[in-house]
Design a protein around this motif. Sequence first.
Motif, short mmCIF file in Angstrom:
data_model
loop_
_atom_site.label_atom_id
_atom_site.label_comp_id
_atom_site.label_asym_id
_atom_site.label_seq_id
_atom_site.Cartn_x
_atom_site.Cartn_y
_atom_site.Cartn_z
N GLU A 85 0.97 -1.21 0.23
CA GLU A 85 0.01 -0.42 -0.02
C GLU A 85 1.06 1.21 -0.06
OE1 GLU A 85 -2.37 2.29 2.92
OE2 GLU A 85 -3.71 0.23 2.65
N ARG A 86 1.77 1.45 0.96
CA ARG A 86 2.92 2.36 1.14
C ARG A 86 3.50 2.72 -0.68
NH1 ARG A 86 4.17 4.83 5.25
NH2 ARG A 86 2.97 4.31 6.15
N ILE A 87 4.19 1.63 -1.00
CA ILE A 87 5.24 0.95 -2.23
C ILE A 87 4.27 1.94 -3.24
CG2 ILE A 87 4.66 -0.68 -3.17
CD1 ILE A 87 7.81 -0.84 -3.24
N LYS A 88 2.77 2.11 -3.50
CA LYS A 88 1.89 2.26 -4.31
C LYS A 88 2.09 3.83 -4.44
CE LYS A 88 -1.01 -1.56 -4.54
NZ LYS A 88 -2.19 -1.92 -5.00
N ASP A 89 2.07 4.39 -3.72
CA ASP A 89 1.70 5.86 -2.69
C ASP A 89 2.72 6.07 -3.43
OD1 ASP A 89 -0.47 5.85 -2.28
OD2 ASP A 89 -0.09 6.71 0.10
N VAL A 90 4.16 5.50 -3.22
CA VAL A 90 5.16 6.37 -3.77
C VAL A 90 5.69 6.20 -5.38
CG1 VAL A 90 7.47 5.52 -3.82
CG2 VAL A 90 6.68 5.77 -2.30
N ARG A 91 4.95 4.72 -5.74
CA ARG A 91 5.15 5.07 -7.24
C ARG A 91 4.20 6.60 -7.78
NH1 ARG A 91 2.68 -0.65 -10.06
NH2 ARG A 91 1.52 0.07 -8.86
N THR A 92 3.15 6.19 -7.57
CA THR A 92 2.42 7.31 -7.22
C THR A 92 2.48 8.56 -7.56
OG1 THR A 92 -0.39 6.43 -6.98
CG2 THR A 92 -0.20 8.67 -7.02
N ALA A 93 3.24 9.18 -6.51
CA ALA A 93 3.73 10.08 -6.47
C ALA A 93 4.75 10.22 -7.73
CB ALA A 93 4.83 10.47 -5.43
N GLN A 94 5.92 9.58 -8.10
CA GLN A 94 6.31 9.48 -8.48
C GLN A 94 5.90 9.70 -10.28
OE1 GLN A 94 9.75 9.71 -8.94
NE2 GLN A 94 11.32 9.22 -7.59
N HIS A 153 4.88 18.61 -1.64
CA HIS A 153 3.75 19.94 -1.18
C HIS A 153 3.10 21.42 -2.49
CE1 HIS A 153 4.71 18.51 2.40
NE2 HIS A 153 6.01 18.16 2.63
N THR A 154 4.12 21.73 -3.34
CA THR A 154 3.52 22.01 -4.41
C THR A 154 2.88 21.88 -5.35
OG1 THR A 154 5.52 22.13 -5.23
CG2 THR A 154 5.54 23.54 -3.55
N ASN A 155 2.72 20.38 -5.12
CA ASN A 155 1.90 20.03 -6.12
C ASN A 155 0.74 18.67 -5.52
OD1 ASN A 155 2.82 20.79 -9.31
ND2 ASN A 155 4.46 20.51 -7.85
N PRO A 156 -0.09 18.81 -5.31
CA PRO A 156 -1.08 17.69 -4.44
C PRO A 156 -1.30 16.99 -5.26
CG PRO A 156 -2.11 19.86 -3.67
CD PRO A 156 -0.96 20.73 -4.89
N THR A 157 -0.96 15.74 -4.54
CA THR A 157 -1.44 14.22 -5.53
C THR A 157 -2.33 13.76 -4.81
OG1 THR A 157 0.89 14.37 -6.62
CG2 THR A 157 0.12 12.40 -6.09
N GLU A 158 -3.09 12.69 -4.58
CA GLU A 158 -4.33 11.66 -4.18
C GLU A 158 -2.71 10.53 -2.98
OE1 GLU A 158 -7.96 9.80 -4.27
OE2 GLU A 158 -7.38 10.94 -5.54
N LEU A 159 -2.84 10.22 -1.90
CA LEU A 159 -1.91 9.75 -1.37
C LEU A 159 -2.84 8.73 -0.38
CD1 LEU A 159 1.00 11.01 -1.73
CD2 LEU A 159 1.14 9.61 -2.73
N ARG A 160 -2.58 8.10 0.30
CA ARG A 160 -3.36 7.18 0.90
C ARG A 160 -1.95 7.47 2.39
NH1 ARG A 160 -2.48 3.16 -2.59
NH2 ARG A 160 -4.13 2.10 -3.77
N CYS A 161 -1.33 8.07 2.88
CA CYS A 161 -0.01 8.80 3.60
C CYS A 161 -0.14 10.20 3.55
CB CYS A 161 0.69 7.47 3.74
SG CYS A 161 2.07 7.95 2.28
N ASP A 162 1.11 10.36 4.73
CA ASP A 162 1.13 11.57 4.97
C ASP A 162 2.59 11.65 4.16
OD1 ASP A 162 -0.63 12.24 6.94
OD2 ASP A 162 0.13 11.66 8.09
N ILE A 163 2.70 12.77 3.59
CA ILE A 163 4.00 13.03 2.60
C ILE A 163 5.48 12.91 3.46
CG2 ILE A 163 5.13 14.70 1.24
CD1 ILE A 163 2.79 15.84 0.50
N GLU A 164 5.18 13.20 4.84
CA GLU A 164 6.63 13.16 5.73
C GLU A 164 6.55 11.14 5.76
OE1 GLU A 164 3.99 15.10 6.00
OE2 GLU A 164 5.79 16.91 5.89
N GLN A 165 5.44 10.42 5.90
CA GLN A 165 6.08 9.55 6.29
C GLN A 165 6.35 8.66 4.83
OE1 GLN A 165 5.87 7.66 9.30
NE2 GLN A 165 5.89 10.09 9.66
N LEU A 166 5.92 8.83 3.55
CA LEU A 166 6.15 8.37 2.15
C LEU A 166 7.43 7.53 1.93
CD1 LEU A 166 4.44 8.35 -0.63
CD2 LEU A 166 6.21 9.81 -1.50
N ARG A 167 8.49 7.89 2.45
CA ARG A 167 10.11 7.22 2.70
C ARG A 167 9.59 5.83 3.50
NH1 ARG A 167 14.09 11.07 3.39
NH2 ARG A 167 13.30 13.24 3.20
N TYR A 168 9.02 6.26 4.35
CA TYR A 168 9.44 5.19 5.23
C TYR A 168 8.02 3.84 4.86
CZ TYR A 168 12.16 9.12 7.94
OH TYR A 168 12.46 9.24 8.15
#
Length: 253
Positions: free
Chosen positions: A129-138, A160-175
Amino acid sequence: MTNTDFSAPRDITPNRMGTAGFTLSLAFIVLSFLYGIISAIIIGAGDSSYKMTDSVFLQFSTILMLNAWLLGLILSVLGLRSHPKGKATAGLIISLLPIISIIGIIGSQISTPISFENELKERKAQVIERIKDVRTAQRAFRAEYQRYAEDFDELERFLHTNPTELRCDIEQLRYIPNSDNEFIMETGFTKTSSNRTGPFIEVRAPYKLFLDTIKYRQEIINLIDEEVNGFDRYPGIKFGSTDEADNDIGNWE
């Protein structure tokens, strides 16, 4: 004049069965302790000094221990038919300890793989679920810049400047979920099959970074060995490839 009361005679006959059972049970415990020490010394000495006499000694010691345990158990049970029952009861309890230990070991061997499979399934789902968010952001980053973000700092600034629909907070995306570890991310450019240059990305989360390597150490070793040597697959969750451009397919898909 001596007054002797014969109305309540006392039974002072010793419980020989119970005493023998208790003694043999204690002997089993002592022999087991000594066996463990001597075995460690013999095996720890190395193959060069391991002799046939050592093997015979260990086999004889094992037979002696088993006999002491079995006789202790039988005599303790028989001793419960007589009085006093104290030593017979103690001998029975001591004799039952190895049986209880074996049952516990067998139960652990049965329950541990089941618990590990449940944890593996649950944690893999969270990582996917988290890695899908990374892919969506990339993907959003690439649509804007025709390349992938080099690291999570650059990706976060973009989000932060280009809102993208994610399941997690932006700061948690890398973890990686259930850990303090970050996803391993590699991006760049490589040749495509048509000999053109295109962007590539690979984001990975090895099993050892999000599974309990202390509680399930051997299970994780077996899992990684099976994935690598048995199926020739990446031992973890990933998407993309450092060898192929325009490929962000996940290995769970």
